[in-house]
Design a protein around this motif. Sequence first.
Motif, PDB file in Angstrom:
ATOM      1  N   ALA A  13       0.880  -0.982   0.052  1.00 41.22           N
ATOM      2  CA  ALA A  13      -0.111  -0.227   0.126  1.00 41.22           C
ATOM      3  C   ALA A  13       0.942   1.274  -0.023  1.00 41.22           C
ATOM      4  N   VAL A  14       0.592   2.154  -0.878  1.00 46.73           N
ATOM      5  CA  VAL A  14       1.335   3.517  -1.147  1.00 46.73           C
ATOM      6  C   VAL A  14       0.937   4.096   0.479  1.00 46.73           C
ATOM      7  N   GLN A  15       2.254   4.688   0.852  1.00 47.10           N
ATOM      8  CA  GLN A  15       2.252   5.441   2.303  1.00 47.10           C
ATOM      9  C   GLN A  15       2.503   7.013   2.033  1.00 47.10           C
ATOM     10  N   GLN A  16       3.335   7.308   1.058  1.00 51.32           N
ATOM     11  CA  GLN A  16       3.469   8.505   0.631  1.00 51.32           C
ATOM     12  C   GLN A  16       3.993   8.677  -0.739  1.00 51.32           C
ATOM     13  N   ILE A  17       3.916   9.577  -1.315  1.00 45.11           N
ATOM     14  CA  ILE A  17       4.558  10.155  -2.697  1.00 45.11           C
ATOM     15  C   ILE A  17       4.877  11.358  -2.617  1.00 45.11           C
ATOM     16  N   ALA A  18       6.238  11.560  -2.807  1.00 46.26           N
ATOM     17  CA  ALA A  18       6.571  13.074  -2.396  1.00 46.26           C
ATOM     18  C   ALA A  18       8.173  13.380  -2.874  1.00 46.26           C
ATOM     19  N   GLU A  19       8.594  14.424  -2.911  1.00 50.32           N
ATOM     20  CA  GLU A  19       9.946  14.840  -3.419  1.00 50.32           C
ATOM     21  C   GLU A  19      10.748  14.375  -2.141  1.00 50.32           C
ATOM     22  N   PRO A  20      11.941  14.009  -2.183  1.00 51.68           N
ATOM     23  CA  PRO A  20      12.845  13.377  -1.078  1.00 51.68           C
ATOM     24  C   PRO A  20      12.675  14.369   0.164  1.00 51.68           C
TER      25      PRO A  20
END
Length: 96
Positions: A45-52
């Motif tokens: 499950a995706v927890q977070q998508i973000a810039e580093p």
Amino acid sequence: MLRAQLQVELKQLQRKLGIITILVTHDQEEALSLSDRVLVLADGAVQQIAEPLEAYTRPANRFVARFLGTTNCFDGGVIRHGARNVRFAGCHQHTA
């Protein structure tokens, strides 16, 4: 040392050639240093998508924070709060 040098060269090639690369790794340092964006998964499950930097400084949840080792996690709760202060009871845990 060689691994770090290869990471720098890979990043330079990506930018020079304008190519998109998908890197699958469990090495948090590698993911944060090589990526323009990171996707953190837990049990599929995706927890977070973000810039580093955003994922590192503003983790979306406790799993991301502990996985990236970026924050202090506090177990406990607010026992009293006022206009300018909060009293917190709990145990401080630093995750590295």
